[in-house]
Design a protein around this motif. Structure first.
Motif, PDB file in Angstrom:
ATOM      1  N   ASP B 218     -19.484 -66.219  47.402  1.00 20.70           N
ATOM      2  CA  ASP B 218     -19.516 -65.793  46.164  1.00 20.70           C
ATOM      3  C   ASP B 218     -20.261 -64.367  45.993  1.00 20.70           C
ATOM      4  N   VAL B 220     -21.986 -60.827  45.923  1.00 18.24           N
ATOM      5  CA  VAL B 220     -21.339 -59.495  45.597  1.00 18.24           C
ATOM      6  C   VAL B 220     -22.307 -58.447  45.962  1.00 18.24           C
ATOM      7  N   VAL B 221     -23.666 -58.843  45.201  1.00 18.88           N
ATOM      8  CA  VAL B 221     -24.424 -57.770  44.838  1.00 18.88           C
ATOM      9  C   VAL B 221     -25.024 -57.124  46.298  1.00 18.88           C
ATOM     10  N   LEU B 224     -22.433 -55.509  48.606  1.00 12.99           N
ATOM     11  CA  LEU B 224     -21.963 -54.245  47.782  1.00 12.99           C
ATOM     12  C   LEU B 224     -23.031 -53.182  48.354  1.00 12.99           C
ATOM     13  N   PRO B 235     -15.222 -61.035  46.834  1.00 10.05           N
ATOM     14  CA  PRO B 235     -15.795 -60.672  45.570  1.00 10.05           C
ATOM     15  C   PRO B 235     -16.064 -59.219  45.211  1.00 10.05           C
ATOM     16  N   MET B 238     -12.868 -57.833  44.280  1.00  8.74           N
ATOM     17  CA  MET B 238     -12.465 -58.187  42.855  1.00  8.74           C
ATOM     18  C   MET B 238     -13.485 -57.297  41.973  1.00  8.74           C
ATOM     19  N   PHE B 239     -14.675 -57.186  42.297  1.00  8.26           N
ATOM     20  CA  PHE B 239     -15.648 -56.158  41.469  1.00  8.26           C
ATOM     21  C   PHE B 239     -15.025 -54.963  41.493  1.00  8.26           C
ATOM     22  N   LEU B 242     -12.095 -55.156  38.923  1.00  7.45           N
ATOM     23  CA  LEU B 242     -12.376 -55.257  37.561  1.00  7.45           C
ATOM     24  C   LEU B 242     -13.053 -53.644  36.896  1.00  7.45           C
ATOM     25  N   ILE B 250      -5.998 -59.749  40.242  1.00 12.93           N
ATOM     26  CA  ILE B 250      -7.387 -60.583  40.198  1.00 12.93           C
ATOM     27  C   ILE B 250      -7.295 -61.892  39.844  1.00 12.93           C
ATOM     28  N   ALA B 254      -8.366 -65.193  41.402  1.00 14.02           N
ATOM     29  CA  ALA B 254      -9.517 -65.986  40.358  1.00 14.02           C
ATOM     30  C   ALA B 254      -9.072 -67.500  40.288  1.00 14.02           C
ATOM     31  N   MET B 257      -9.510 -69.257  43.496  1.00 15.44           N
ATOM     32  CA  MET B 257     -11.069 -69.563  43.892  1.00 15.44           C
ATOM     33  C   MET B 257     -11.612 -70.657  42.879  1.00 15.44           C
TER      34      MET B 257
END
Lengths: 562, 284
Positions: B218, B220-221, B224, B235, B238-239, B242, B250, B254, B257
């Motif tokens: 999960d 993402v930060v 990234l 993720p 998806m980021f 979005l 997406i 989702a 997931m």
């Protein structure tokens, strides 16, 4: 183990307990304990090392970056030294000596292509400096051309790299280099690979005393040619700055030739006699001509202020202050953003924590009061969001909250809202608060629930039997017992909220973002890493302080999952 | 609270039912956003809302096209492959190191226990953006930024606290005399570990591994900042989707997931019950 006692005759102590193998019991136990400790540490060591390397070191590196400022003193080493004695309060730009140093520093920096980085760094402190460095960088090589031309006109030998090598290089290096060339050529003739680098340049003894500036810049030149260009000083004509150095040295020390012998001495004394008649150039004027800001003492003040290797500048910037040549000052009102952003992060986090408490308390209360079977069923409704990917939940809120989204469609359909008056619930603070309350709610419910589970219902029953109303029994008896749960849940949610990045980034628009989003912006867009690090350190300190409180209330060991 | 007594007054009755309604609304708030994306992911249109056909339960309003897109679009497929290349390796690292350390930490005498614990738990406490920033600076110094190894190491570090917490919790109920019994019967420490200790703490290890897996899966930060285009995970994809509003695919991702979360939740619940049974606690 058998324990025996026997008289210890040497020091007269009557009895010492020993184990079967005759060792004193005390040492034996200490040894066993030590072995046990070692075993525990050995089991922990791999992970400890792993976490220290992959996680703790990066955090320490960030602490370092938030104060590190070596770029000025490494890019302009000579200028920083000369500038040290300059008094910025006179209102005059520095004298010729500083510009002479700057000429050498800029020549090296431009060759290494790192003068623009320095310009960018100083531009964080004072906008306009970046263009000074960029503009001057394009012209700095021309400054010394006038001397190079005159030396070469005087004697064409000055054009030959070999002349410079025999003047500057140590005899040992010349011999080593010649041997290296022979090896290389032999290898080439055989067709074998030859990977060995050229021996590192070494300066001739005595040159640094006789021709200090020339020696300084020529060494910089030789190192650059060897390491960056992968070439040899024996094959490259020196930079124009080297000729400038030689000109200055010969003017200052006309007898420099006496330190040399043979052909170089003749060449040098010929030049020494001629330099006083050379056409001159003022480097100060040349720099000011390239960019008039070099004549502005204010910019020099900025360079002087930021020449130390460590600076509080980034932390001051994170607090909307700045380090000016006149001392620490607050930034003008319209440039202050970080204090407000910290304040907003705090305010939004408090709001989110409070909403979580408001929504989480009834749920935890209900779950704790229901029989286990139904409580477990309802618990799934709490745990499923908890286990669902953060991005899934954020995208769900994006779908629900947007103007053409499910909630607005529903409201329009029921007639509560007209089609033209659809609510704006996303890309603002409302969006951030709703989505983050939903995401963090399980973190409030779970600790509250685990505390409420342990509260015996008999207390409330006792209160009621003594005549308390439902409300008094709850407020005076039940609620005080849930306070540790509220504390744990609230701090947990608050800690998680103030560091959030993804959700505010996606649903927060411009006024719903947190300090984290600014950190991310400085890392990936503005590339002001020092400021990003300083903001990160402040946030980290806040979280650590809160976590210390959390540890006092709950204890790290009592953290439970799911 | 559980049931309304027969002698309850009108006020108590009103409160009882309004409290239940309030709780019902909060549960709705918790679960509705997750449930709403499931039907929307079968939308035949490229909208993020219910179309007229969908509300009328007209089959023409539904389709699998977003799922088809997910399984055929090379970007999403690459992202899925990356996710499954990173998460299991990070999980194995985190579980192996974490289990050993948890066993070490559960010994009776551990010097500097609280300091060590604080360091080992820190990846869970430090906000992700700060971890990401620090790792980005540090890993670019040592040349790991933008590499697969860098992302795996970072994710493993983020997952270890969960392994430590779950395994330590299991070890609390572990009877240490079993180890002594095994040793007295002639088993060496390695045999004792694999034949006696491991089977008993395996539920804790598995749920720790699941936590570590989901952390990486999960996350993402950090990826990234630390990853390059070659490490684009689900993720991350998806980021970007979005942020740039590309496609309702997406929602299909989702939904898939959410299905994965349900499976994981079930496995964890099963493990929790099993370990409680093994420890002789009655299942609640």
């Amino acid at each position: 183990m058998t324990i025996q006692t026997h008289a210890d005759e040497t020091n007269g102590t009557p009895e010492v307990l020993t184990t079967a193998d005759g060792k004193p019991l005390k040492t034996s136990i200490a040894r066993a304990l030590r072995r046990e400790k070692m075993r525990a540490l050995l089991l922990i060591a791999p992970l400890l090392l792993f976490v220290i390397i992959t996680f703790v070191a990066p955090i320490v590196d960030m602490l370092f970056r938030s104060v590190e400022n070596q770029i000025v003193s490494t890019t302009l080493p000579r200028t920083v030294v000369e500038l040290d004695s300059w008094d910025g309060t006179t209102g005059e730009a520095p004298g010729e000596n500083v510009f002479n140093a700057l000429h050498f520093d800029m020549t090296v920096a431009v060759e290494r292509k790192n003068h623009t980085q320095l310009g960018t760094r100083l531009n964080y402190e004072e906008s306009g400096i970046s263009s000074m460095f960029r503009r001057t960088g394009r012209r700095v090589d021309d400054f010394g051309e006038i001397y190079a031309d005159q030396f070469i006109d005087l004697n064409s030998a000055w054009e030959a790299p070999a002349t410079w090598v025999s003047l500057m290089a140590s005899p040992d290096w010349i011999a080593e280099q010649a041997a290296w060339v022979a090896d290389r050529d032999a290898a080439r003739a055989n067709g074998t690979a030859f990977e060995q680098p050229e021996p590192a340049f070494a300066i001739r003894e005595g040159v640094a005393e006789a021709l200090p500036r020339t020696a300084d810049i020529y060494q910089a030149f030789a190192e650059f040619i060897q390491t960056e260009d992968q070439d040899s000083p024996t094959e490259e004509e020196p930079w124009n700055a080297v000729y400038t150095g030689l000109h200055d040295d010969l003017l200052a020390n006309p007898n420099a030739a006496s330190a040399f012998s043979g052909e170089t001495a003749t060449l040098l004394s010929q030049a020494a006699n001629a330099v006083s008649g050379f056409e001159k150039i003022s480097l100060r004027e040349a720099f000011i001509d390239a960019d008039e800001d070099w004549g502005n003492p204010y910019y020099w003040g900025v360079i002087q202020t930021f020449s130390p290797s460590y600076t509080s500048g980034y932390f001051l910037a994170a607090a909307d202050a700045e380090l000016t040549p006149q001392g620490i000052q607050m930034k003008p009102e319209d440039e202050q953003i970080y204090l407000y952003l910290f304040w907003r992060t705090l305010l939004l986090s408090v709001t989110i924590t409070f909403s979580c408490l408001l929504l989480g308390y009834p749920i935890a209360f209900l779950l704790a009061a229901l029989p286990a079977r139904s409580a477990n069923l309802l618990m799934i409704l709490v745990l499923l969001p908890f286990w669902t990917s953060l991005l899934v939940r954020t995208s769900a809120w994006k779908v629900l909250l947007q103007q053409q989204g499910v909630i607005n469609d529903f409201l329009v359909w029921t007639g509560l809202v007209s089609d033209a008056g659809r609510l704006v619930m996303i890309n603002n603070q409302t969006g951030t608060i709703i989505a983050m309350t939903h995401i963090l709610l399980p973190f409030m419910i779970l600790p509250l629930y685990s505390v409420m589970k342990t509260i015996s219902p008999s207390y409330v029953r006792a209160a009621k039997s003594l005549g308390a109303t439902d409300w008094t029994a709850f407020w005076r008896v039940y609620f005080p017992q849930t306070v540790p749960g509220i504390g744990a849940g609230a701090i947990l949610v608050f800690i998680l909220a103030i560091g959030y990045y993804i959700t505010p980034e996606l649903v927060g628009g411009t006024d719903g973002i947190f300090i984290s989003n600014r950190i991310a912006y400085h890392i990936s867009t503005s590339l002001n890493w020092g400021l990003a690090a300083a903001l990160g350190v402040i946030l980290l300190l806040a979280v650590m302080l809160l976590f210390y409180v959390y540890d006092k209330i709950v204890g790290i060991d009592n953290v439970k999952l799911g | 609270m559980s049931a309304l007594p027969a002698y309850a007054s009108t006020g108590q009755r009103v409160w009882h039912y309004s409290f239940r309604t309030i709780c019902g609304l909060i549960f709705f708030f918790l679960i509705f956003p997750i449930l709403v994306i499931l039907p929307l992911s079968f939308n035949a249109q490229d909208f993020f809302t219910f179309t007229r056909e969908m509300l009328a339960f007209d089959p023409a309003g539904y389709s699998f096209k977003h799922y088809e897109d997910f399984f055929t679009n090379p970007d999403w497929q690459q992202a899925m492959r990356n996710s499954f290349a990173i998460a299991p390796v990070a999980t194995i690292l985190a579980t192996a190191f974490g289990t050993l350390a948890a066993i070490g930490l559960s010994q009776a005498h551990v010097p500097y226990r609280s300091v060590i614990m604080a360091i080992l738990i820190s990846p869970m406490i430090v906000p992700l953006i700060i971890s990401a920033a620090g790792m980005y600076f540090f890993y670019s110094r040592i040349g790991l930024q933008g590499t697969y190894v860098g992302v795996v190491l970072a994710h493993a570090a983020l997952g270890t606290p969960f392994v430590i917490i779950t395994v330590t919790a299991t070890l609390v109920g572990f009877d240490r005399s079993l180890v002594r019994a095994a040793a007295s019967l002639g088993a060496n420490p390695v045999t004792t570990f694999f034949k006696v200790q491991m089977p008993l703490i395996i539920p804790g290890v598995v749920s720790g591994a699941l936590f570590a897996f989901i952390t990486s899966f999960d996350e993402v930060v950090v990826v990234l900042f630390l990853g390059s285009a070659g490490q684009k995970t689900l993720p991350w994809q998806m980021f970007t989707g979005l942020r740039e509003q590309i496609s309702p695919t997406i929602l299909a991702v989702a939904s898939l997931m959410v299905a994965i979360s349900i499976v994981l939740l079930t496995v964890l619940e099963f493990l929790r019950r099993r370990s409680e049974r093994l420890r002789g606690l009655s299942p609640s």
